[in-house]
Scaffold this motif. Structure first.
Motif, short mmCIF file in Angstrom:
data_model
loop_
_atom_site.label_atom_id
_atom_site.label_comp_id
_atom_site.label_asym_id
_atom_site.label_seq_id
_atom_site.Cartn_x
_atom_site.Cartn_y
_atom_site.Cartn_z
N ARG A 75 0.82 -1.21 0.00
CA ARG A 75 0.00 0.00 0.00
C ARG A 75 0.85 1.26 0.00
N VAL A 76 1.98 1.22 0.71
CA VAL A 76 2.87 2.38 0.73
C VAL A 76 3.50 2.59 -0.64
N VAL A 77 3.93 1.51 -1.29
CA VAL A 77 4.52 1.63 -2.63
C VAL A 77 3.49 2.20 -3.60
N VAL A 78 2.24 1.70 -3.52
CA VAL A 78 1.17 2.22 -4.38
C VAL A 78 0.95 3.71 -4.10
N ALA A 79 0.96 4.09 -2.82
CA ALA A 79 0.75 5.49 -2.45
C ALA A 79 1.85 6.37 -3.00
N ILE A 93 3.80 5.77 -5.68
CA ILE A 93 3.66 5.84 -7.15
C ILE A 93 2.48 6.72 -7.53
N ALA A 94 1.35 6.54 -6.83
CA ALA A 94 0.16 7.35 -7.13
C ALA A 94 0.41 8.82 -6.86
N PHE A 153 4.10 12.83 -1.11
CA PHE A 153 4.74 12.72 -2.42
C PHE A 153 4.01 13.56 -3.46
N LEU A 154 2.71 13.74 -3.28
CA LEU A 154 1.97 14.66 -4.15
C LEU A 154 2.53 16.07 -4.00
N LEU A 193 10.67 16.56 -6.56
CA LEU A 193 10.44 15.13 -6.32
C LEU A 193 11.59 14.26 -6.83
N THR A 194 11.97 14.43 -8.10
CA THR A 194 13.02 13.59 -8.68
C THR A 194 14.32 13.73 -7.90
#
Length: 403
Positions: free
Chosen positions: A13-17, A19-20, A187-188, A196-197
């Motif tokens: 879920r953290v990885v998905v968050a 990436i999202a 991350f948003l 971010l990068t």
């Protein structure tokens, strides 16, 4: 079934968050992004309110429970585990001094909420004053926990355990499920802020360093344990590989206890010693977690140009070694227990804490694997001490190792 199991994983879920959050930062309108900024503000304030309660509720029964253990062998095992954890943290600090000027160079970490014209400012905030300061909660937990080891009150102890269970429910059913949303918002913000990068590349170096160092530290533990116990360290470490692999898959020291116990027995540790040391160290020996948190925390301090004196670093490490004993038995538990110290001693803000949590969970299993594999090394050491002190049967009986 496998898909359901994967989706229930906090790491997944953290990885998905993450990436999202990265993807959405390219097209989200500001008004929508501010909704998540508002959530992050509210959730961050709640964490600030809840952390002192968490510290008192988890540490008090942990200390009281240790005092009800098996006499001198409890003290010896706890001392060895604590020294292992503290040395891991000191190595992380010395490594940060030696390596970060080369590895990170002039890299700097920007704040995710520092956006032009206040683009990601929350719509509103709600102040949530904590019931007491973090350090006050720590001191109160130590004082009450230590007093309970002397008073031996079953009523007080059971009450503390009940409070611990209530706080665990809040962690498991409220905080942990919302962490991915919190990390998504962070991350948003990083993406919409334009740094971010740069942040991901910079912090990615530290992730790789932390992973390598947890493995190297386990090797050092077995070299020392092999020398003390008089066994081949590489062979002993090879025997513990099933425990390491199990911890990689479960990210749980508690779930790995049966495998760790079996591997320790194969290394020649007496069953009474293994039955005492392995479950205890699953709670109090967190050298791998200390290495990760130390390297992550000192990297953030370096990239924000915040000086860390040797006194502050050692004080933080020693306090963290005690605080993590109360880490809840869920993925990411150690970092949740460390949040209060990160804020009170190192001055971390909400975004820095969120970055710490995301990085920690990303390689959580490697730290857990280092923890449990190191438990096998401690079992070898304690087994040698027990054999040297007196005959096995008498040592087990007097030490309280016999059920």
């Amino acid at each position: 079934m496998e898909l359901k199991k994967l989706s229930s994983s906090l790491l997944f879920r953290v990885v998905v968050a993450i990436i999202a959050g990265i993807v959405c930062s390219f097209f989200f309108p500001v008004w929508l992004a501010r909704i998540f900024a508002t959530f992050n503000g509210l959730f961050g304030n709640f964490l600030s309110f809840f952390v002192p309660v968490l510290i008192f509720a988890l540490i008090t029964p942990a200390i009281a429970g240790l005092g009800r253990g098996a006499g001198k062998w409890l003290g010896i095992t706890t001392g060895v585990a604590y020294v292992s954890t503290i040395v891991s943290g000191i190595i992380a600090y010395l490594l940060s001094l030696a390596v970060y000027p080369i590895l990170l160079g002039g890299d700097r970490l920007s704040s995710a909420v520092d956006v032009e014209e206040g683009a990601l400012q929350p719509y509103f905030t709600v102040e949530m004053a904590p019931p007491l300061e973090v350090m006050s909660a720590l001191l109160l937990a130590f004082a009450v926990g230590l007093s309970m080891t002397v008073v031996k009150s079953d009523t007080l102890y059971e009450g503390a355990k009940d409070l611990q269970r209530v706080v665990m429910k809040v962690i498991e059913n409220f905080i942990i499920p919302l962490l991915p949303v919190f990390i998504f918002g962070m991350f948003l913000g990083l993406g919409m802020n334009g740094n971010l990068t740069y942040t991901l590349i910079t912090f990615g170096k530290v992730l790789i360093l932390a992973t390598v160092m947890t493995i190297l530290y386990v090797i050092v533990q077995y070299l020392l344990a092999g020398g003390i116990a008089g066994v081949n360290p590489l062979r002993a470490l090879k025997t513990m590989l099933p425990a390491y692999a199990t911890a990689l898959g479960t990210s749980s020291s508690a779930a790995t206890i049966p495998v760790t116990y079996s591997c320790a027995r194969k290394n020649g540790v007496e069953h009474n010693v293994a039955g005492f040391v392995v479950p205890l160290c699953a709670t109090i020996h967190l050298a791998g977690s200390m290495m990760k948190i130390g390297l992550f925390a000192f990297s953030i301090m370096y990239m924000t140009e915040t000086p860390v004196s040797p006194g502050l670093a050692v004080g933080f490490i020693m306090m963290l070694g005690i605080t993590m004993i109360a880490a809840p038995g869920v993925p990411g538990g150690a970092i949740m227990a460390a949040v209060g110290l990160l804020q009170s001693m190192l001055g971390f803000d909400g975004d820095q804490v969120a970055l710490m949590i995301a990085a920690y969970i990303a390689i959580d299993s490697f730290g857990t694997a280092a923890n449990v594999t190191g438990d096998g090394a401690i079992a070898l050491i304690i087994n040698r001490f027990a054999k040297d002190s007196m005959p096995e049967s008498q040592a087990a009986e007097e030490a309280g190792l016999v059920d």
